[in-house]
Structures are given as C-alpha cells and as structure tokens.
Design a protein around this motif. Structure first.
Motif, PDB file in Angstrom:
ATOM      1  N   GLY A 126      -0.620   9.062  -2.523  1.00  0.00           N
ATOM      2  CA  GLY A 126      -1.489   9.988  -1.803  1.00  0.00           C
ATOM      3  C   GLY A 126      -1.524   9.764  -0.299  1.00  0.00           C
ATOM      4  O   GLY A 126      -2.263  10.478   0.404  1.00  0.00           O
ATOM      5  N   HIS A 127      -0.732   8.822   0.221  1.00  0.00           N
ATOM      6  CA  HIS A 127      -0.716   8.537   1.662  1.00  0.00           C
ATOM      7  C   HIS A 127       0.742   8.402   2.124  1.00  0.00           C
ATOM      8  O   HIS A 127       1.246   7.293   2.342  1.00  0.00           O
ATOM      9  N   ALA A 128       1.414   9.543   2.247  1.00  0.00           N
ATOM     10  CA  ALA A 128       2.824   9.529   2.627  1.00  0.00           C
ATOM     11  C   ALA A 128       2.974   9.163   4.095  1.00  0.00           C
ATOM     12  O   ALA A 128       2.247   9.660   4.959  1.00  0.00           O
ATOM     13  N   ASN A 129       3.958   8.280   4.358  1.00  0.00           N
ATOM     14  CA  ASN A 129       4.280   7.875   5.721  1.00  0.00           C
ATOM     15  C   ASN A 129       5.486   8.651   6.226  1.00  0.00           C
ATOM     16  O   ASN A 129       6.230   9.269   5.435  1.00  0.00           O
ATOM     17  N   PRO A 130       5.731   8.636   7.553  1.00  0.00           N
ATOM     18  CA  PRO A 130       6.971   9.234   8.065  1.00  0.00           C
ATOM     19  C   PRO A 130       8.201   8.527   7.479  1.00  0.00           C
ATOM     20  O   PRO A 130       8.102   7.392   6.992  1.00  0.00           O
ATOM     21  N   PRO A 131       9.348   9.179   7.518  1.00  0.00           N
ATOM     22  CA  PRO A 131      10.562   8.544   6.964  1.00  0.00           C
ATOM     23  C   PRO A 131      10.836   7.182   7.610  1.00  0.00           C
ATOM     24  O   PRO A 131      10.646   7.009   8.808  1.00  0.00           O
ATOM     25  N   SER A 132      11.212   6.238   6.776  1.00  0.00           N
ATOM     26  CA  SER A 132      11.578   4.875   7.183  1.00  0.00           C
ATOM     27  C   SER A 132      10.387   4.070   7.690  1.00  0.00           C
ATOM     28  O   SER A 132      10.581   2.999   8.276  1.00  0.00           O
ATOM     29  N   HIS A 133       9.169   4.546   7.543  1.00  0.00           N
ATOM     30  CA  HIS A 133       7.964   3.783   7.857  1.00  0.00           C
ATOM     31  C   HIS A 133       7.312   3.406   6.510  1.00  0.00           C
ATOM     32  O   HIS A 133       6.625   4.227   5.895  1.00  0.00           O
ATOM     33  N   TYR A 134       7.543   2.171   6.105  1.00  0.00           N
ATOM     34  CA  TYR A 134       7.185   1.754   4.749  1.00  0.00           C
ATOM     35  C   TYR A 134       5.907   0.927   4.749  1.00  0.00           C
ATOM     36  O   TYR A 134       5.699   0.078   5.599  1.00  0.00           O
ATOM     37  N   SER A 135       5.099   1.181   3.716  1.00  0.00           N
ATOM     38  CA  SER A 135       3.951   0.316   3.486  1.00  0.00           C
ATOM     39  C   SER A 135       4.338  -0.841   2.555  1.00  0.00           C
ATOM     40  O   SER A 135       3.747  -1.930   2.647  1.00  0.00           O
ATOM     41  N   LEU A 136       5.318  -0.610   1.698  1.00  0.00           N
ATOM     42  CA  LEU A 136       5.773  -1.627   0.743  1.00  0.00           C
ATOM     43  C   LEU A 136       7.308  -1.633   0.706  1.00  0.00           C
ATOM     44  O   LEU A 136       7.938  -0.576   0.783  1.00  0.00           O
ATOM     45  N   LEU A 137       7.865  -2.817   0.570  1.00  0.00           N
ATOM     46  CA  LEU A 137       9.323  -2.962   0.497  1.00  0.00           C
ATOM     47  C   LEU A 137       9.695  -3.838  -0.704  1.00  0.00           C
ATOM     48  O   LEU A 137       9.067  -4.886  -0.937  1.00  0.00           O
ATOM     49  N   PHE A 138      10.721  -3.372  -1.412  1.00  0.00           N
ATOM     50  CA  PHE A 138      11.218  -4.114  -2.570  1.00  0.00           C
ATOM     51  C   PHE A 138      12.655  -4.541  -2.296  1.00  0.00           C
ATOM     52  O   PHE A 138      13.500  -3.728  -1.922  1.00  0.00           O
ATOM     53  N   SER A 139      12.906  -5.834  -2.499  1.00  0.00           N
ATOM     54  CA  SER A 139      14.254  -6.379  -2.377  1.00  0.00           C
ATOM     55  C   SER A 139      14.881  -6.438  -3.771  1.00  0.00           C
ATOM     56  O   SER A 139      14.210  -6.847  -4.743  1.00  0.00           O
ATOM     57  N   PRO A 140      16.170  -5.995  -3.887  1.00  0.00           N
ATOM     58  CA  PRO A 140      16.826  -6.128  -5.201  1.00  0.00           C
ATOM     59  C   PRO A 140      16.852  -7.577  -5.699  1.00  0.00           C
ATOM     60  O   PRO A 140      16.847  -7.817  -6.915  1.00  0.00           O
ATOM     61  N   LYS A 141      16.768  -8.537  -4.760  1.00  0.00           N
ATOM     62  CA  LYS A 141      16.835  -9.952  -5.135  1.00  0.00           C
ATOM     63  C   LYS A 141      15.464 -10.586  -5.302  1.00  0.00           C
ATOM     64  O   LYS A 141      15.231 -11.349  -6.253  1.00  0.00           O
ATOM     65  N   TYR A 142      14.499 -10.265  -4.392  1.00  0.00           N
ATOM     66  CA  TYR A 142      13.206 -10.978  -4.358  1.00  0.00           C
ATOM     67  C   TYR A 142      12.027 -10.146  -4.871  1.00  0.00           C
ATOM     68  O   TYR A 142      10.906 -10.636  -4.944  1.00  0.00           O
ATOM     69  N   GLY A 143      12.291  -8.900  -5.230  1.00  0.00           N
ATOM     70  CA  GLY A 143      11.198  -8.068  -5.713  1.00  0.00           C
ATOM     71  C   GLY A 143      10.327  -7.588  -4.539  1.00  0.00           C
ATOM     72  O   GLY A 143      10.808  -7.300  -3.425  1.00  0.00           O
ATOM     73  N   LEU A 144       9.030  -7.471  -4.734  1.00  0.00           N
ATOM     74  CA  LEU A 144       8.106  -6.985  -3.697  1.00  0.00           C
ATOM     75  C   LEU A 144       7.988  -8.057  -2.613  1.00  0.00           C
ATOM     76  O   LEU A 144       7.433  -9.139  -2.847  1.00  0.00           O
ATOM     77  N   VAL A 145       8.494  -7.719  -1.406  1.00  0.00           N
ATOM     78  CA  VAL A 145       8.506  -8.703  -0.324  1.00  0.00           C
ATOM     79  C   VAL A 145       7.492  -8.383   0.773  1.00  0.00           C
ATOM     80  O   VAL A 145       7.169  -9.251   1.591  1.00  0.00           O
ATOM     81  N   GLN A 146       6.965  -7.144   0.816  1.00  0.00           N
ATOM     82  CA  GLN A 146       6.003  -6.773   1.885  1.00  0.00           C
ATOM     83  C   GLN A 146       4.958  -5.824   1.336  1.00  0.00           C
ATOM     84  O   GLN A 146       5.286  -4.854   0.653  1.00  0.00           O
ATOM     85  N   ILE A 147       3.670  -6.100   1.686  1.00  0.00           N
ATOM     86  CA  ILE A 147       2.555  -5.217   1.348  1.00  0.00           C
ATOM     87  C   ILE A 147       1.738  -5.014   2.633  1.00  0.00           C
ATOM     88  O   ILE A 147       1.300  -5.980   3.262  1.00  0.00           O
TER      89      ILE A 147
END
Length: 275
Positions: free
Chosen positions: A181-202
């Motif tokens: 319900g809170h879309a950001n502009p493109p490439s502006h992420y609130s959360l990032l998932f690494s294929p290796k480490y899983g959820l790396v940023q909140i």
C-alpha cells in the motif's frame, strides 16, 4: 512750556484788562508752586481743566479797586490746551524675596540593584525535532514487525506485508520491495532481498523507532550521542552507519536531511546488494 511761562502768557493777554494789585503776579506764582508740591503724587489734569483752575486762582489773587467802574464779566479767552504732564510718582519700594538658585537637596533613595543574570542561549545546529510517532514500530535489534533479517523472500511475500517495487531487480541482482500500500518510485526500495543472504535491508517506515529511542525526526546530534561508533563511512556525511546494540550481525543505517533523521534502516552487516 512750564506753568510759569503759561501764566506769563496769560497775564500778557490784552483781553484781560483788569487792574491788579501790586505783587499779584508773585502771589499767583507762589500759590501755584505750593499746589504743585501738594499734588506731586497725582497727575495734573490737562487742557481745559487746568485753564479753569488757573482762572479761579487768579480771581482770588487779583485785588479790584473801590473806584473802579463795574464791568461786565468777559468771556474767557480761548487758550490753547496745555500739554498734560505727569509728576514724578513717589518712589516705590519693592521687597525682593531672595530665592536660592540652588535646587533643594534631593533625598537619596535606596534602589535595589538588579541581580538578574542573563544566560547566553546556545543555538543548536539542529532544528526542533518532532515528537516520536504515537504508534511506534520497533526497529531491531533483529526484526521489524513480522519481518526479520535473513528471511527468505517467499516467506516475506507470504506475510502480505510487502509488494514488489516498480523496478524489482537492481543492478546487483537483488530484488527490491515496498511496504504493501506504499509504492515507492522505481529503484527506491524499502526492502532488499539477496539471493544469497535473504532479507538484507528493512527501512522506509515513518513510525520506526530503535530501542535506544531514535526515530524519524531525531537530531543528528542525538544519533551520534547514542551511537558514537561508526561501522563504515559513507559519501557526503549524510548517512551514519553504526553497530546495532545486542546484534553484532546487524547495522543501523541512519539517513539525515537538514541534520535530522529522515530514514531508519536495519541491515545485515554482511550482504552483497550494495556497499
């Protein structure tokens, strides 16, 4: 013209053809001087009244002979008005009350000396921070709400708390998400998932608050005081990365704007999505 001259002129007038006794002139003059002395404090009436007074005085001084024939009274000659004059008024004694030019002494009054102390106010470089959010979302030391660091992307999506960003994959191959319900502009992420480490940023939550009390709007000075150790420097000095108390595997990443916290992030200390 004084009184003597006026009388001489009057007596020399031919119309006054009345025999006078010897010494009449001197008697008139003597009488006039006596009257003058008596009236030094008054103003002698001029013109016609002086002429009338003079004629009356002359009548008393003249002696008419017994054999002299009776004559009809002669009209008074037209005598030019004498210039009225004022006698010197008696000297006036004025009592001068001495007045001291020196002002009376002023009674000294005791005025209390102000003991007010002015304290210099030191202006902080940071503006007044807003109050913490009423409904606080605890950030750290390992989890945020239903999400935790290292969590698999599929598990996070299944929670219904996140949605893909308009540009879901970044240059490093990590997948970016926004809060539902809170879309950001493109490439502006609130959360990032690494294929290796899983959820790396909140991050990306306006109601975030760390256990130590840092939230969106807190001052940069407060952040540096609570978290004095920097884990790694970042470009421009607009970010402060510091170890998370109680979790050696995580960092707090504080983003500043105008010397106040604009975003609070919880991230893995070791990850491969960004530097």
């Amino acid at each position: 013209m004084d009184l003597d001259d006026e009388l001489r002129r009057l007596f020399a007038d031919d119309r006054l053809d009345v025999p006078v006794r010897q010494e009449a002139h001197r008697a008139v003059v003597t009488r006039a001087k006596r009257l003058r002395r008596r009236r030094r404090s008054r103003v002698v009436l001029g013109g016609g009244m002086l002429s009338v007074a003079t004629m009356l005085l002359a009548g008393t001084a003249f002696g008419v002979g017994g054999d002299a024939p009776a004559r009809q009274p002669m009209a008074a000659p037209e005598t030019p008005a004498l210039t009225s004059f004022t006698t010197e008024p008696p000297p006036t004694t004025t009592t001068v009350v001495p007045t001291s030019s020196v002002a009376p002494p002023v009674m000294a009054t005791s005025t209390p000396v102000s003991t007010t102390t002015t304290t210099a106010t030191t202006t902080s470089t940071s503006t007044t921070k807003p109050r913490p959010p009423a409904a606080r979302l605890a950030f750290g030391p390992t989890a945020v709400g239903g999400l935790r660091l290292g969590m698999a992307r599929d598990d996070a999506v299944a929670s219904g708390l996140i949605q893909p960003n308009l540009t879901p994959v970044d240059a490093a191959g990590c997948q970016g998400y926004d809060w539902s319900g809170h879309a950001n502009p493109p490439s502006h992420y609130s959360l990032l998932f690494s294929p290796k480490y899983g959820l790396v940023q909140i991050g990306g939550r306006a109601d975030a608050e760390t256990p130590e009390g840092v939230y969106d709007g807190a001052s940069e000075a407060d952040v540096r005081a609570l978290y004095p150790d920097q884990a790694k420097p970042h470009v421009g000095g607009l970010e402060w990365v510091t170890p998370v108390p109680g979790n050696p595997n995580a960092h707090y990443w504080f983003v500043f704007a105008d010397h106040m916290v604009a975003d609070v992030r919880l991230e893995l200390a070791v990850q491969d999505c960004y530097q």
